[in-house]
Design a protein around this motif. Sequence first.
Motif, PDB file in Angstrom:
ATOM      1  N   PRO A 226     -63.861 -62.038 -13.199  1.00 53.90           N
ATOM      2  CA  PRO A 226     -64.597 -60.887 -12.370  1.00 53.90           C
ATOM      3  C   PRO A 226     -63.643 -60.123 -11.863  1.00 53.90           C
ATOM      4  N   VAL A 227     -63.896 -58.910 -11.952  1.00 48.56           N
ATOM      5  CA  VAL A 227     -64.219 -57.387 -11.058  1.00 48.56           C
ATOM      6  C   VAL A 227     -62.564 -57.914  -9.772  1.00 48.56           C
ATOM      7  N   LYS A 228     -61.404 -57.677 -10.451  1.00 48.17           N
ATOM      8  CA  LYS A 228     -60.529 -57.537  -9.553  1.00 48.17           C
ATOM      9  C   LYS A 228     -61.038 -57.224  -8.875  1.00 48.17           C
ATOM     10  N   LYS A 229     -60.295 -57.773  -7.270  1.00 42.30           N
ATOM     11  CA  LYS A 229     -60.500 -56.464  -6.291  1.00 42.30           C
ATOM     12  C   LYS A 229     -59.444 -55.281  -5.984  1.00 42.30           C
ATOM     13  N   ALA A 230     -59.288 -54.051  -5.893  1.00 45.13           N
ATOM     14  CA  ALA A 230     -57.981 -53.058  -6.363  1.00 45.13           C
ATOM     15  C   ALA A 230     -56.937 -53.593  -5.333  1.00 45.13           C
ATOM     16  N   GLY A 231     -55.691 -53.622  -5.861  1.00 43.16           N
ATOM     17  CA  GLY A 231     -54.645 -53.767  -4.961  1.00 43.16           C
ATOM     18  C   GLY A 231     -54.029 -53.245  -4.184  1.00 43.16           C
ATOM     19  N   LYS A 232     -52.755 -53.554  -4.095  1.00 37.97           N
ATOM     20  CA  LYS A 232     -51.925 -52.522  -2.965  1.00 37.97           C
ATOM     21  C   LYS A 232     -50.953 -51.972  -3.076  1.00 37.97           C
ATOM     22  N   ILE A 233     -51.731 -50.617  -2.883  1.00 37.33           N
ATOM     23  CA  ILE A 233     -50.517 -49.650  -3.476  1.00 37.33           C
ATOM     24  C   ILE A 233     -48.818 -49.686  -1.764  1.00 37.33           C
ATOM     25  N   LEU A 234     -47.777 -49.946  -2.139  1.00 39.58           N
ATOM     26  CA  LEU A 234     -46.805 -49.939  -1.220  1.00 39.58           C
ATOM     27  C   LEU A 234     -46.553 -48.787  -1.190  1.00 39.58           C
ATOM     28  N   GLU A 235     -46.773 -48.300   0.279  1.00 38.88           N
ATOM     29  CA  GLU A 235     -45.832 -46.521   0.996  1.00 38.88           C
ATOM     30  C   GLU A 235     -44.842 -47.184   2.025  1.00 38.88           C
TER      31      GLU A 235
ATOM     32  N   ALA B 140     -63.189 -60.687 -22.605  1.00 42.49           N
ATOM     33  CA  ALA B 140     -64.433 -61.615 -22.241  1.00 42.49           C
ATOM     34  C   ALA B 140     -63.791 -63.335 -22.131  1.00 42.49           C
ATOM     35  N   PHE B 141     -64.448 -63.990 -21.627  1.00 41.98           N
ATOM     36  CA  PHE B 141     -64.854 -65.813 -21.688  1.00 41.98           C
ATOM     37  C   PHE B 141     -66.021 -66.687 -22.041  1.00 41.98           C
ATOM     38  N   GLU B 142     -65.868 -67.679 -23.356  1.00 42.13           N
ATOM     39  CA  GLU B 142     -66.801 -68.210 -23.667  1.00 42.13           C
ATOM     40  C   GLU B 142     -66.448 -69.258 -23.537  1.00 42.13           C
ATOM     41  N   LYS B 143     -67.876 -69.958 -23.268  1.00 44.58           N
ATOM     42  CA  LYS B 143     -67.625 -71.391 -23.414  1.00 44.58           C
ATOM     43  C   LYS B 143     -67.987 -72.237 -24.427  1.00 44.58           C
ATOM     44  N   GLY B 277     -54.788 -58.302 -22.921  1.00 46.23           N
ATOM     45  CA  GLY B 277     -53.429 -58.821 -23.336  1.00 46.23           C
ATOM     46  C   GLY B 277     -52.160 -59.893 -22.076  1.00 46.23           C
ATOM     47  N   MET B 278     -52.833 -59.173 -20.891  1.00 44.30           N
ATOM     48  CA  MET B 278     -52.136 -59.999 -19.501  1.00 44.30           C
ATOM     49  C   MET B 278     -53.296 -59.450 -18.336  1.00 44.30           C
ATOM     50  N   SER B 279     -54.691 -59.148 -17.979  1.00 42.67           N
ATOM     51  CA  SER B 279     -54.956 -58.980 -17.215  1.00 42.67           C
ATOM     52  C   SER B 279     -55.360 -60.550 -16.082  1.00 42.67           C
ATOM     53  N   ASN B 280     -55.220 -61.708 -17.174  1.00 42.35           N
ATOM     54  CA  ASN B 280     -55.784 -62.901 -16.199  1.00 42.35           C
ATOM     55  C   ASN B 280     -54.392 -63.581 -16.027  1.00 42.35           C
ATOM     56  N   SER B 281     -53.106 -62.516 -15.298  1.00 43.70           N
ATOM     57  CA  SER B 281     -52.054 -63.307 -15.015  1.00 43.70           C
ATOM     58  C   SER B 281     -52.143 -63.793 -13.789  1.00 43.70           C
ATOM     59  N   LYS B 282     -51.696 -64.303 -12.822  1.00 45.65           N
ATOM     60  CA  LYS B 282     -51.795 -64.596 -11.920  1.00 45.65           C
ATOM     61  C   LYS B 282     -51.893 -63.725 -10.933  1.00 45.65           C
ATOM     62  N   VAL B 283     -50.066 -62.695 -10.690  1.00 44.93           N
ATOM     63  CA  VAL B 283     -50.094 -62.123 -10.275  1.00 44.93           C
ATOM     64  C   VAL B 283     -49.113 -60.274 -10.368  1.00 44.93           C
ATOM     65  N   ILE B 298     -55.588 -53.027 -12.060  1.00 46.24           N
ATOM     66  CA  ILE B 298     -55.313 -54.185 -12.054  1.00 46.24           C
ATOM     67  C   ILE B 298     -54.071 -54.722 -11.667  1.00 46.24           C
ATOM     68  N   ALA B 299     -54.124 -53.823 -10.752  1.00 45.51           N
ATOM     69  CA  ALA B 299     -52.165 -54.564 -10.359  1.00 45.51           C
ATOM     70  C   ALA B 299     -52.670 -54.735  -9.161  1.00 45.51           C
ATOM     71  N   ASP B 300     -51.956 -56.155  -8.048  1.00 41.87           N
ATOM     72  CA  ASP B 300     -51.903 -56.634  -6.870  1.00 41.87           C
ATOM     73  C   ASP B 300     -51.088 -55.905  -5.798  1.00 41.87           C
ATOM     74  N   TYR B 301     -49.563 -55.226  -6.331  1.00 45.47           N
ATOM     75  CA  TYR B 301     -49.188 -54.737  -6.082  1.00 45.47           C
ATOM     76  C   TYR B 301     -48.808 -53.600  -6.361  1.00 45.47           C
ATOM     77  N   GLY B 302     -48.338 -52.252  -6.139  1.00 51.37           N
ATOM     78  CA  GLY B 302     -47.888 -51.205  -7.152  1.00 51.37           C
ATOM     79  C   GLY B 302     -47.294 -50.712  -6.362  1.00 51.37           C
ATOM     80  N   ILE B 303     -46.310 -50.092  -6.884  1.00 51.76           N
ATOM     81  CA  ILE B 303     -45.231 -48.766  -6.426  1.00 51.76           C
ATOM     82  C   ILE B 303     -44.962 -47.856  -7.300  1.00 51.76           C
TER      83      ILE B 303
END
Lengths: 256, 323
Positions: A226-235, B140-143, B277-283, B298-303
């Motif tokens: 699934p396409v990941k939703k955009a993450g949060k860039i902190l400010e 990608a994934f396969e079943k 190699g890492m995109s399926n990490s949880k966070v 692909i990041a959940d949080y970025g600085i």
Amino acid sequence: MNIYVIMKRTFDTEEKISIENGEIVEDGAEFIINPYDEYAIEEAIQLREEHGGEVTLVTVGDEEGEKELRTGLAMGADKAVLIEDEDVEDGDAYSTQAILAAYFKDKEIDIILGGNVAVDGGSGQVGPRLAEQLGINHVTSIVKLEVANGKATVEKDVEGDQEIIEISLPVLVTAQQGLNEPRYPSLPGIMKAKKKPLDTLDLDDLDLDEDDVEGKTKTVDRYLPPVKKAGKILEGDLDDQVKELVSLLKTEAKVI
Amino acid sequence: MSKNILVISEIRDGQFRNVTFEAIAAAKEISAGGEVTGVVLGESVTETANTLFHYGVDRVLKVESEKLAQYTPEGYTQALQAVVEKEDPDGIILGHTSIGRDVAPKLAARIGFGLVSDAISLEITGEEVIFTRPIYSGKAFEKMVVKDGLIFATIRPNNIAALEKNDTLTGKVESVDVDIKDLQTIIKEVVKNTASGVDLSEASVIVAGGRGMKGAENFKILDELAEVLGGAVGASRGACDAEYCDYALQIGQTGKVVTPDLYIAVGISGAIQHVAGMSNSKVIVAINKDPEAEIFQIADYGIVGDLFDVVPKLTEEFKKVLV
């Protein structure tokens, strides 16, 4: 030495994957020699340079594989064999094992090299399976190889640790990253490769029926993540960002 | 219909690896009320073997021999073949680890069966067990199903949850005698890599550095961050090619494929082959001075910032919060 390399044509690792009707779309994609198989080819050529003999490349697949075999010949391998498996039902690691075993059954083998894993299917089964059917020993994931007096001394990567293993020939080994630095084909190498022998075989040539090599597993679907939703860039101020990040990881993501 | 499943366990440094407990959970699900049997190989394993009961197995079989003191494909395959022939199971599950990857295909060829490698989940539809596995290193994934009866699979560490430990569960460890022939594989030496105590494939937290690290000596700030989090340090191909660190640390389509709970990418641009190699990490957390870097996609949080400022501050903040 009779040196063999089992190799596979794979998607370039820089390629994006797209899927239609449960099948990978191959049109327009760049293909390469599986990167781990490239280490195997390089190591095979180095073995021949040291001990003499002949390097034979073997691949199972469709006729397109000739291009990658020619690349391996241009690197310095002596000859190549393409075994076509187009009509095999549910072709899987078992199928490839059975086809290669039929090819190797009347061959004098000192060593077979392959990649640790292919970057497409990624099962890493074919090497150990083939060694088992041929009744020879195997060592997977090697980062160093020396051959002397009918014995191989290898360094095996075990999740970061190294095992030093001594084993008699014939043996099948699979290459891990770090084994060597594969050479690029030279221009004279590319010219010579065009004239090197490349045989094409089919199942009949190996006295195999399609039923003999039908896969023992079956892929019932393929899909993209699934396409990941955009993450949060902190400010804000860096100190605040760091505090916010740690707090988010603790309370929102709950991973620490 | 209930099924009897063997779980081939793995001991490392005197303890079962987590993936063994995860394999038991997978086997319990597949067994549908049938018997789940743990198999333990080694030189002297009785005391350790008991632990398997705490994680839900119904029986434990051990094969003890000095020839099983260290893993060899020949030794393990002989022992496992004997157990499989004795038990005639409906399925075999083990971890997709260095040992699992090595022995499972050999055993599959020996007993003439198919094998699903590197499964990350499973579902049961009627009598069929459908495994999901990554292909193209997770792009990608396969079943996948087995066609010929024996449900034989290796499972990727850190993806299927183990059952909660229950110390009150016990049982008797049964012994299987196997006469193992002399081994031709001689392990002369094991060189332990002491740099990182936590294995990348099983780490729940990974801190990975890229070209932005600018030098091998700078990886120590990642070591410090990983240590606070009890995690492991990894790297991108760029960092390995630049000789900032050993190839054993490389994460990507060439290199290791990892799925930790938390992946902190430091100075990594996010090339396709690394992301695989890492995109399926949880966070995923990304730290990079280039706001346009692909890794932020692909990041959940970025600085966005200079990693040499951010990482030490982050280490300090984690220290405060985690004490």
